[in-house]
Design a protein around this motif. Structure first.
Motif, short mmCIF file in Angstrom:
data_model
loop_
_atom_site.label_atom_id
_atom_site.label_comp_id
_atom_site.label_asym_id
_atom_site.label_seq_id
_atom_site.Cartn_x
_atom_site.Cartn_y
_atom_site.Cartn_z
N ILE A 182 2.79 -14.74 1.63
CA ILE A 182 3.61 -13.59 1.25
C ILE A 182 4.87 -13.66 2.12
O ILE A 182 4.80 -13.48 3.33
CB ILE A 182 2.86 -12.26 1.47
CG1 ILE A 182 1.62 -12.20 0.55
CG2 ILE A 182 3.77 -11.07 1.18
CD1 ILE A 182 0.73 -10.99 0.76
N ASP A 202 11.24 -2.76 -9.39
CA ASP A 202 10.54 -2.06 -8.30
C ASP A 202 9.38 -1.25 -8.85
O ASP A 202 8.28 -1.23 -8.29
CB ASP A 202 11.50 -1.10 -7.57
CG ASP A 202 12.49 -1.85 -6.68
OD1 ASP A 202 12.33 -3.06 -6.50
OD2 ASP A 202 13.42 -1.19 -6.17
N PHE A 248 6.52 -3.65 -10.34
CA PHE A 248 5.73 -4.39 -9.35
C PHE A 248 5.04 -3.49 -8.33
O PHE A 248 4.26 -3.97 -7.52
CB PHE A 248 6.58 -5.46 -8.67
CG PHE A 248 6.80 -6.67 -9.54
CD1 PHE A 248 5.80 -7.62 -9.68
CD2 PHE A 248 7.98 -6.84 -10.24
CE1 PHE A 248 5.97 -8.72 -10.49
CE2 PHE A 248 8.17 -7.95 -11.06
CZ PHE A 248 7.16 -8.89 -11.19
N SER A 249 5.34 -2.19 -8.36
CA SER A 249 4.61 -1.31 -7.44
C SER A 249 3.55 -0.48 -8.15
O SER A 249 2.65 0.05 -7.52
CB SER A 249 5.59 -0.41 -6.68
OG SER A 249 6.38 0.34 -7.57
N PRO A 307 -0.28 -3.14 -7.44
CA PRO A 307 0.95 -3.46 -6.68
C PRO A 307 0.98 -4.93 -6.30
O PRO A 307 -0.05 -5.52 -5.98
CB PRO A 307 0.83 -2.57 -5.43
CG PRO A 307 -0.13 -1.50 -5.80
CD PRO A 307 -1.09 -2.11 -6.78
N ASP A 308 2.16 -5.51 -6.36
CA ASP A 308 2.32 -6.95 -6.14
C ASP A 308 2.91 -7.18 -4.75
O ASP A 308 4.10 -6.96 -4.53
CB ASP A 308 3.25 -7.51 -7.22
CG ASP A 308 3.36 -9.01 -7.16
OD1 ASP A 308 2.80 -9.67 -8.04
OD2 ASP A 308 4.00 -9.53 -6.22
N PRO A 309 2.08 -7.60 -3.80
CA PRO A 309 2.57 -7.69 -2.41
C PRO A 309 3.67 -8.72 -2.22
O PRO A 309 4.52 -8.55 -1.36
CB PRO A 309 1.32 -8.06 -1.61
CG PRO A 309 0.38 -8.65 -2.59
CD PRO A 309 0.68 -8.04 -3.91
N ASN A 310 3.65 -9.78 -3.02
CA ASN A 310 4.71 -10.79 -2.88
C ASN A 310 6.07 -10.18 -3.19
O ASN A 310 7.03 -10.36 -2.46
CB ASN A 310 4.44 -11.98 -3.80
CG ASN A 310 3.20 -12.72 -3.39
OD1 ASN A 310 2.09 -12.27 -3.66
ND2 ASN A 310 3.37 -13.83 -2.70
N LEU A 325 6.76 -6.87 -3.31
CA LEU A 325 7.06 -5.69 -2.50
C LEU A 325 7.48 -6.06 -1.08
O LEU A 325 8.40 -5.47 -0.51
CB LEU A 325 5.86 -4.75 -2.48
CG LEU A 325 5.49 -4.16 -3.84
CD1 LEU A 325 4.20 -3.35 -3.75
CD2 LEU A 325 6.62 -3.28 -4.37
N LYS A 326 6.84 -7.06 -0.53
CA LYS A 326 7.18 -7.49 0.83
C LYS A 326 8.60 -8.07 0.85
O LYS A 326 9.40 -7.78 1.73
CB LYS A 326 6.15 -8.52 1.29
CG LYS A 326 6.13 -8.75 2.77
CD LYS A 326 5.47 -7.59 3.50
CE LYS A 326 5.78 -7.69 5.00
NZ LYS A 326 5.55 -6.43 5.70
N ARG A 365 10.91 -7.45 -1.25
CA ARG A 365 11.85 -6.37 -1.56
C ARG A 365 12.19 -5.55 -0.33
O ARG A 365 13.33 -5.12 -0.15
CB ARG A 365 11.21 -5.46 -2.64
CG ARG A 365 12.02 -4.27 -3.06
CD ARG A 365 13.22 -4.69 -3.88
NE ARG A 365 14.05 -3.56 -4.26
CZ ARG A 365 15.04 -3.11 -3.51
NH1 ARG A 365 15.33 -3.69 -2.36
NH2 ARG A 365 15.79 -2.10 -3.91
N GLU A 366 11.18 -5.35 0.53
CA GLU A 366 11.40 -4.56 1.75
C GLU A 366 12.51 -5.14 2.63
O GLU A 366 13.19 -4.40 3.33
CB GLU A 366 10.11 -4.53 2.59
CG GLU A 366 9.18 -3.41 2.25
CD GLU A 366 7.96 -3.37 3.17
OE1 GLU A 366 7.15 -2.46 2.97
OE2 GLU A 366 7.82 -4.23 4.06
#
Lengths: 278, 349
Positions: B87, B109, B112-113, B117-120, B122-123, B125-126
């Motif tokens: 990730i 956003d 994928f949330s 939720p898709d951690p790849n 979201l991470k 994106r952060e």
């Protein structure tokens, strides 16, 4: 952006070890598996898993067994693509990656106290077997049980010893057919719809569950309609290409639904109007 | 709403300061192509590399959120099978994103949330800060004004508008505000300048009205439901090359394939996902050979239904932001949503 971050990647498979392999036909094998962590898979009849063979890939495979006490589960697999061919090369003790279970299940609760008409075409029996066996194990919870099974020819019949038991059981009606007979076949010959005239149902209290090749559904539905079974009492399991199992990758989409999440088991009344479903 | 001003000569300084501390990606000028001057997102290493008066980039900035090829797992096949999740995320500033592309990011956003939720995503994106910019030019195929994508109220950390001698900067998030405080020389904004931003915006929005849907965008779901059997799908799709260009250049196309790659030692490898497109002939094909959208017309129709109806029900919005990239880059020129939607509307009148 508000969201909760999941604890880990949903793409990481758990490991499962092959504890038994049974050759079903020339192209199908049954794999009995146990998760390496000792936990049950936690599935319900009708759900599927994503099976990994590292380096080859992942494929969605329906679970063929009902939940069993010893935590094993069974996948019956036709060798037809990259992953399934690789699976067929594995032996007992071999390891597979498992994600899931995913998707909706057969109506195990809704069918309680009702009659059930199972209709299986070819390897459609593989997923349907999880529900049939579940019902047979909890036989008193369900009313009249009828199983219709059609195969292309006798050599493509699956689970022969179980079929033999079903033929002998007094508490279910088991009817079978083959599209093309061989010299030893004494039973019905013809496509699966030729069995319907032999079946009596009480349409109001019958739940019909159909799994087979895509082409089969519309013809079976014509028969269920003729018998007066309401659309909302008919359940189908649909096959689609799937990659993620999480409702994201888009491959299994039928109009508004994602088969991996909203299916694979779907109520006919919910999908009959969907342009690309059947 | 917090509004600040950066005088144009000071924008370079802002950028210079950001480059020292961040990886900055922004819009760059590419040579002339058959489509005219082209623009793309790439690394900005010096302030003068950034171009803010572009009409539309060839590719949307989605590659930063959903890389064309993204590792999901690293695995060892032998002697003992093992997998490790991958990730990835790194801090990134994307400088120069038009509102329609910001709207697309907002939709990604959400997609994928929600659900699983898709951690790849979201991470990754952060780590991304978005500096938006209002367009000063409209590309020949854009129709974002019709798609309620001329402006966005959120999704940016900072939003720039060229008002002549200076840029007005709207602060969208605390992170954006902190960037300004730390890296930019800003001044306060007068009432006149605030008005100028409104005028500049309405001028450019009006310029985007040349190409437009002939009906409210919110009617798309019902229009499409009533157009399932339109002969238009066959007519258009008969020229389709199934090349997937429309999917690739689309800021709201996010379908992907999952694939294993094995190293030459045959004991290690990666599982990754890569962009896929529903116009590809095998997109819905399973191993048995069954293809659930076998014809080009079925695949072509699916894309428009997905944009205007299927995802509409999920997003309460069209998953088309009107950038016009599909229309611009489709070789047989059959992908233009304005033409498709208006002709469908015409047919049901």
């Amino acid at each position: 952006m508000n969201h909760s971050m999941p604890d880990g990647s949903p793409y990481v498979p758990k490991w499962a070890e092959i504890s038994r392999i049974e050759k079903l036909t020339e192209s199908e094998k049954l794999f009995e598996l146990r998760l390496s962590n000792g936990q049950p898979l936690g599935h319900k009849p009708g759900q599927f898993v994503e099976v990994s063979v590292l380096g080859i890939g992942e494929a969605p495979i329906s679970i063929s067994s009902p939940p069993i006490n010893d935590n094993s589960f069974e996948l019956a697999v036709r060798k037809v693509g990259n992953v399934t061919n690789a699976m067929h090369n594995l032996g007992v003790g071999g390891k597979l990656g498992i994600r899931g279970p995913f998707g909706t299940n057969f109506p195990i609760d809704e069918a309680k106290g009702k009659d059930i008409l199972f209709v299986a075409g070819g390897i459609g029996l593989v997923p349907l077997r999880s529900f049939i066996k579940f019902v047979l194990e909890n036989r008193k919870d369900y009313g009249e049980v009828t199983v219709l099974f059609g195969a292309r020819n006798p050599s493509e019949q699956l689970f022969l010893s179980e079929l033999e038991q079903w033929r002998g059981r007094k508490d279910i009606s088991y009817l079978e057919t083959v599209d093309r007979a061989d010299e030893n076949w004494k039973g019905n010959v013809g496509v699966i719809t030729t069995l319907f005239p032999k079946v009596q149902v009480d349409p109001a209290k019958t739940i019909c569950v159909v799994v087979g090749p895509p082409v089969m559904y519309r013809f079976v539905i014509m028969e269920t309609k003729a018998k007066g079974i309401p659309d909302k009492q008919i359940f189908l399991s649909l096959e689609r290409r799937m990659k993620c199992g999480l409702g994201k990758c888009g491959h299994c989409q039928i109009n508004n639904i994602y088969v991996c999440q909203d299916g694979p088991v779907l109520r006919y009344s919910d999908i009959f109007a969907l342009e690309e479903a059947l | 709403m917090e509004l600040k001003k950066i005088d144009k000569p000071d924008l370079g300084l802002f950028l210079q300061n950001l480059i020292k501390d961040f990886q900055v990606e922004g819009v760059k000028r590419k040579g002339q192509s058959v489509y005219g001057q082209s623009f793309f997102y790439g690394s900005i290493n010096a302030p003068d590399e950034l171009c803010l008066d572009f009409d539309c980039t060839t590719m949307p900035p989605k590659k930063y959120f959903i890389p064309p090829k993204e590792e999901l797992l690293k695995f060892t096949i032998a002697p003992k099978p093992e997998v490790a999740e991958v990730i990835e995320s790194k801090p990134l500033i994307i400088f120069g994103v038009h509102p329609y592309d910001l709207k697309a990011v907002n939709q990604m956003d959400k997609i994928f949330s929600e659900g699983n939720p898709d951690p790849n995503y979201l991470k990754r994106r952060e780590g991304i800060l978005l500096i938006g910019v209002d367009p000063t030019k409209v590309s020949p195929r854009s129709f974002w004004n019709s798609m309620e994508a001329a402006s966005v109220s959120s999704g940016f950390d900072l939003m720039l508008t060229d008002i002549g001698e200076s840029y007005l900067v709207e602060v969208g998030t605390d992170k954006g505000g902190n960037l300004l405080k730390k890296y930019a020389k800003v001044s306060s904004v007068t009432k006149e300048e605030e008005q100028k931003r409104i005028d500049v915006r309405s001028k450019i929005w009006n310029m985007c009205k040349k190409r437009a849907l002939n009906f409210p965008m919110r009617e798309l779901p019902s229009l499409l439901v009533n157009s399932l059997n339109s002969p238009l799908w066959d007519e258009k799709a008969s020229k389709c090359l199934s090349c997937v260009t429309c999917n690739m250049v689309c800021p709201t196309c996010y379908c992907f394939d999952v694939w294993d790659d094995v190293e030459l030692d045959l004991t290690h490898g990666q599982r990754y996902r890569r962009w896929d497109g529903c116009l590809a002939s095998d997109f819905a094909k399973v191993a048995t050979g069954e293809n659930f959208r076998e014809t080009r017309a079925a695949r072509y129709r699916h894309r428009f239904l997905r944009k205007g109806q299927y995802l509409f029900s999920k997003l309460n919005d069209a998953a088309c932001v009107g950038c016009g990239r599909c229309a611009a880059y489709c070789l047989p020129d059959i992908a233009d949503p304005v033409d498709v939607f208006n002709r469908l509307k015409e047919a049901v009148k």
